[in-house]
Each structure stands twice: as C-alpha cells, then as structure tokens.
Design a protein around this motif. Structure first.
Motif, PDB file in Angstrom:
ATOM      1  N   UNK A  15     -19.542  10.324  -0.540  1.00 19.89           N
ATOM      2  CA  UNK A  15     -19.546  11.821  -0.468  1.00 19.89           C
ATOM      3  C   UNK A  15     -19.316  12.780  -1.927  1.00 19.89           C
ATOM      4  N   UNK A  16     -20.077  14.020  -2.112  1.00 25.05           N
ATOM      5  CA  UNK A  16     -19.740  14.308  -3.586  1.00 25.05           C
ATOM      6  C   UNK A  16     -19.613  15.705  -3.354  1.00 25.05           C
ATOM      7  N   UNK A  17     -19.948  16.311  -4.176  1.00 18.92           N
ATOM      8  CA  UNK A  17     -19.689  18.675  -4.032  1.00 18.92           C
ATOM      9  C   UNK A  17     -20.026  18.648  -2.691  1.00 18.92           C
ATOM     10  N   UNK A  18     -20.873  18.195  -2.327  1.00 16.33           N
ATOM     11  CA  UNK A  18     -21.301  19.475  -1.368  1.00 16.33           C
ATOM     12  C   UNK A  18     -20.363  18.747   0.237  1.00 16.33           C
ATOM     13  N   UNK A  19     -19.845  18.522  -0.500  1.00 15.45           N
ATOM     14  CA  UNK A  19     -19.117  17.490   1.073  1.00 15.45           C
ATOM     15  C   UNK A  19     -17.836  18.522   1.116  1.00 15.45           C
ATOM     16  N   UNK A  20     -17.292  19.645  -0.678  1.00 11.58           N
ATOM     17  CA  UNK A  20     -16.030  20.554  -0.167  1.00 11.58           C
ATOM     18  C   UNK A  20     -14.753  19.319  -0.521  1.00 11.58           C
ATOM     19  N   UNK A  21     -13.760  20.110  -0.447  1.00 11.23           N
ATOM     20  CA  UNK A  21     -12.808  19.392  -0.647  1.00 11.23           C
ATOM     21  C   UNK A  21     -11.423  19.403   0.722  1.00 11.23           C
ATOM     22  N   UNK A  22     -10.766  18.821   1.059  1.00  9.50           N
ATOM     23  CA  UNK A  22     -10.480  18.096   1.623  1.00  9.50           C
ATOM     24  C   UNK A  22      -9.810  16.831   1.750  1.00  9.50           C
ATOM     25  N   UNK A  23      -9.350  16.357   3.187  1.00 15.48           N
ATOM     26  CA  UNK A  23      -8.326  14.985   2.921  1.00 15.48           C
ATOM     27  C   UNK A  23      -8.662  14.849   4.690  1.00 15.48           C
ATOM     28  N   UNK A  24      -8.334  13.447   4.713  1.00 11.68           N
ATOM     29  CA  UNK A  24      -8.786  12.509   6.012  1.00 11.68           C
ATOM     30  C   UNK A  24      -8.215  11.053   6.551  1.00 11.68           C
ATOM     31  N   UNK A  25      -6.948  11.381   6.834  1.00  9.35           N
ATOM     32  CA  UNK A  25      -6.352  10.212   7.686  1.00  9.35           C
ATOM     33  C   UNK A  25      -5.991   9.617   8.512  1.00  9.35           C
ATOM     34  N   UNK A  26      -5.273   8.887   9.118  1.00  4.37           N
ATOM     35  CA  UNK A  26      -4.867   8.108  10.106  1.00  4.37           C
ATOM     36  C   UNK A  26      -4.163   7.318  10.405  1.00  4.37           C
ATOM     37  N   UNK A  27      -3.658   6.069  10.998  1.00  5.84           N
ATOM     38  CA  UNK A  27      -2.588   5.145  11.137  1.00  5.84           C
ATOM     39  C   UNK A  27      -3.566   4.362  11.517  1.00  5.84           C
ATOM     40  N   UNK A  28      -3.498   3.162  11.534  1.00  4.08           N
ATOM     41  CA  UNK A  28      -4.026   1.725  12.468  1.00  4.08           C
ATOM     42  C   UNK A  28      -2.957   0.932  12.639  1.00  4.08           C
ATOM     43  N   UNK A  29      -2.850   0.329  14.073  1.00  3.78           N
ATOM     44  CA  UNK A  29      -2.001  -0.802  14.194  1.00  3.78           C
ATOM     45  C   UNK A  29      -2.436  -1.462  14.770  1.00  3.78           C
ATOM     46  N   UNK A  30      -2.192  -2.686  14.369  1.00  8.87           N
ATOM     47  CA  UNK A  30      -2.951  -4.117  14.767  1.00  8.87           C
ATOM     48  C   UNK A  30      -1.233  -5.180  15.341  1.00  8.87           C
ATOM     49  N   UNK A  31      -1.730  -5.909  16.042  1.00  7.48           N
ATOM     50  CA  UNK A  31      -1.156  -6.457  17.700  1.00  7.48           C
ATOM     51  C   UNK A  31      -1.317  -7.705  17.524  1.00  7.48           C
ATOM     52  N   UNK A  46       0.239  -1.381  -0.124  1.00  3.49           N
ATOM     53  CA  UNK A  46      -0.442  -0.089  -0.121  1.00  3.49           C
ATOM     54  C   UNK A  46       1.261   0.833   0.369  1.00  3.49           C
ATOM     55  N   UNK A  47       0.424   2.832  -0.533  1.00  5.25           N
ATOM     56  CA  UNK A  47       1.136   4.005  -0.703  1.00  5.25           C
ATOM     57  C   UNK A  47       0.930   4.446   0.865  1.00  5.25           C
ATOM     58  N   UNK A  48       1.348   4.738   1.262  1.00  9.46           N
ATOM     59  CA  UNK A  48       1.852   6.094   2.360  1.00  9.46           C
ATOM     60  C   UNK A  48       1.159   7.425   2.483  1.00  9.46           C
ATOM     61  N   UNK A  49       1.074   7.883   1.404  1.00 12.38           N
ATOM     62  CA  UNK A  49       0.183   9.638   0.932  1.00 12.38           C
ATOM     63  C   UNK A  49      -0.784   8.727   0.352  1.00 12.38           C
ATOM     64  N   UNK A  50      -0.936   8.108  -0.876  1.00 15.17           N
ATOM     65  CA  UNK A  50      -2.052   7.803  -1.798  1.00 15.17           C
ATOM     66  C   UNK A  50      -2.801   7.261  -1.808  1.00 15.17           C
TER      67      UNK A  50
END
Length: 300
Positions: A275-291, A89-93
């Motif tokens: 989500x569509x045009x009414x959501x505007x623009x932006x990003x949302x991200x996080x890390x998930x760590x599994x043990x 997987x990509x980290x940034x995209x």
C-alpha cells in the motif's frame, strides 16, 4: 503284598494332596503413553515481559475423542515468535519478521538513483520517530513502498501422535482510511511447516514432517476473509503423523509452524502489492487464535 498295598496308599494320598494344594500368581504387564502434543514459543507479548523459548501448552489425549480439544495441563497459552528467531512478538506494534533481531535495514524507497537506506529502530515494523533514512536521488521511477505490509510469526510443536489445528479470527478492527480502503480480502494468509532449522536453538533433527499422511495446511485458506464467515474455529491444518521420528530432546523432535500474513494494496493485480500514499493513513489489526487437536493413535 502288604508293602505293595502300603505303597499304593501313599501314591493315592500324594495324588489327592497334589489336587488340593496349589499356588496361583497373577501378572498383567501394562504400558501406556497417552497421545501428547507440546506447543512452545513465547509465554507472552513483548510488552508484558514475554520470553522464549517456553513450553506453554502440554495437551493430553485421554478421555476426549480423537480430534477434540485435549486436556491442557498448562493454563497459559503459547505466544508466537518472530519467524527465524525466538523474539516474542509485540501486541501493539507487530514487528516485521525477517529472522533478524534488533535494528534492520530494508528497502523503504524503491527506484531511487542513490541512497534511501532505511534503518528500522525500535519499535520495529512501524514507521516512527526513532527510525532513520538517508537522502536519496529521485527520478520518474522512484516510489515509496510500505515496509509494514507483512507479518510473519511462528510456533513449535513436538508430538507423539498426529494432530490437527483449528484457527479463529477474533475482533478485526480498522481505523482511519484503512476502514474504507481495505477489507479482510486484502489480507493474505499462509501456513507452512519447517521440519528442521536453527533459530538460536536447533530443532527438528529427530523430527519428521507431521503433514505426511494428512493434507497439511489446508490449501483453500488464502485470505482472512476465509475465516470471517465461520461462527467459531475452522480447521486450518490436517495432520497425518507425529513429529517425533527418532529418540531425542524436545527441540530435536519439534517442527516449526510458520504463519504469514500480508496486506495486499490491490487485489486486482497478481501478487502482493504494497500500500502507498493513495491508501491514506490508518491501522488494521486482529487476533488469530490457533488450537491444537490431538488425534487418537490407531490400536494394534
């Protein structure tokens, strides 16, 4: 009489010698197989030269309590791969995970009268200048949906013992309009176990479902908001048995854990809404760590 006395003396001497002279051999057959869980997938993100398949966690249960974090003999952590393939997987995209490597075509435009074929070129999963879209016919039902509202990824486990899995949400960040329009309740969460398949390497032909005897993926976790209140890791999977069912190779005794997340544009409507045009623009991200937490086998 003399002969009898002499014979009795020899017999007495033999009895005495047999009581004093002997040999002892001590033997203690002993066999051991420590509870072991091997996790494999990618060894890094795509941007940092990640490759797959690579075994990056080799966890032993020896002097630790059952259900506690075991001793990992490999320092690196496992990275997830695209579900259905072995693409790191990509980290940034983060890529869309459809089990398809390389460019893919998806329904980016919906309700069009014709055309609207979308080709998602690298970096996949996000709309960018390398993508292409054919002209499309428009009527009152034509709409634009987001082709980047899903993220599906996987890792693989082979074990000779039952195990649990904990998860932790780290550093969620939203930008732009997404900071105002979305919360962690908008991001759905799901974990599944695939016992056998072919992801450019055949897995699971000598495996069994490790969920049997346990609860499997915990059903109470449905959005990432369920992770937010925890100070650290929370249990996400309750195992009941080892993955290895028959003699075989590491891949043959492995099962695949599938993670699925989706950004729900409207939690008030059943199902996952893009989500569509009414959501505007932006990003949302996080890390998930599994043990992975090995469980101590029962003594017999």
């Amino acid at each position: 009489m003399r002969f009898l006395m002499t014979l009795l003396c020899f017999i007495g001497l033999a009895v005495k010698l047999s009581g004093d002279v002997f040999a002892a051999v001590n033997d203690r057959p002993f066999f051991q197989s420590l509870g072991t869980v091997i996790v494999w997938g990618a060894n890094n993100f795509a941007e940092t030269g990640g490759t797959a398949p690579v075994g990056s966690d080799f966890v032993l249960l020896n002097d630790v309590a059952s259900g506690a974090e075991g001793n990992d003999l490999i320092a690196n952590n496992v990275g997830t791969v695209a579900t259905g393939s072995l693409t790191p997987l990509s980290r940034d995209n983060p890529t869309l995970q459809d089990g398809i490597s390389g460019p893919l075509t998806r329904d980016f435009i919906s309700g069009q009268t014709f055309g609207g074929d979308f080709e998602d070129n690298s970096p996949t999963g996000l709309l960018n200048a390398a993508d292409s879209l054919t002209a499309f016919g428009l009527d009152g039902d034509t709409d634009i949906g987001s082709q980047a509202n899903r993220h599906e990824s996987s890792f693989y486990i082979a074990s000779n013992t039952a195990f649990d899995i904990s998860g932790q949400l780290i550093n969620p960040v939203a930008t732009g309009d997404f900071l105002l329009n979305f919360t962690l309740e908008n991001i759905t969460y799901n974990m599944d176990v695939t016992v056998t398949g072919d992801d450019n390497i055949i897995f699971g032909t000598a495996a069994q479902d490790p969920s049997i005897g346990g609860l499997g993926p915990l059903p109470g976790l449905t959005t990432l908001q369920d992770f937010r209140g925890a100070a650290g890791e929370i249990q996400v999977y309750d195992g009941g048995q080892r993955t290895a069912a028959l003699p075989g190779t590491l891949a043959e005794q492995s099962v695949r854990f599938d993670l699925s997340y989706a950004l729900d544009g409207d939690t008030n409507i059943d199902g996952i809404q893009p989500f569509d045009f009414s959501s505007g623009t932006g990003t949302i991200s996080m890390f998930m760590v599994y043990t992975v937490l090995p469980l101590r086998p029962k003594a017999f």
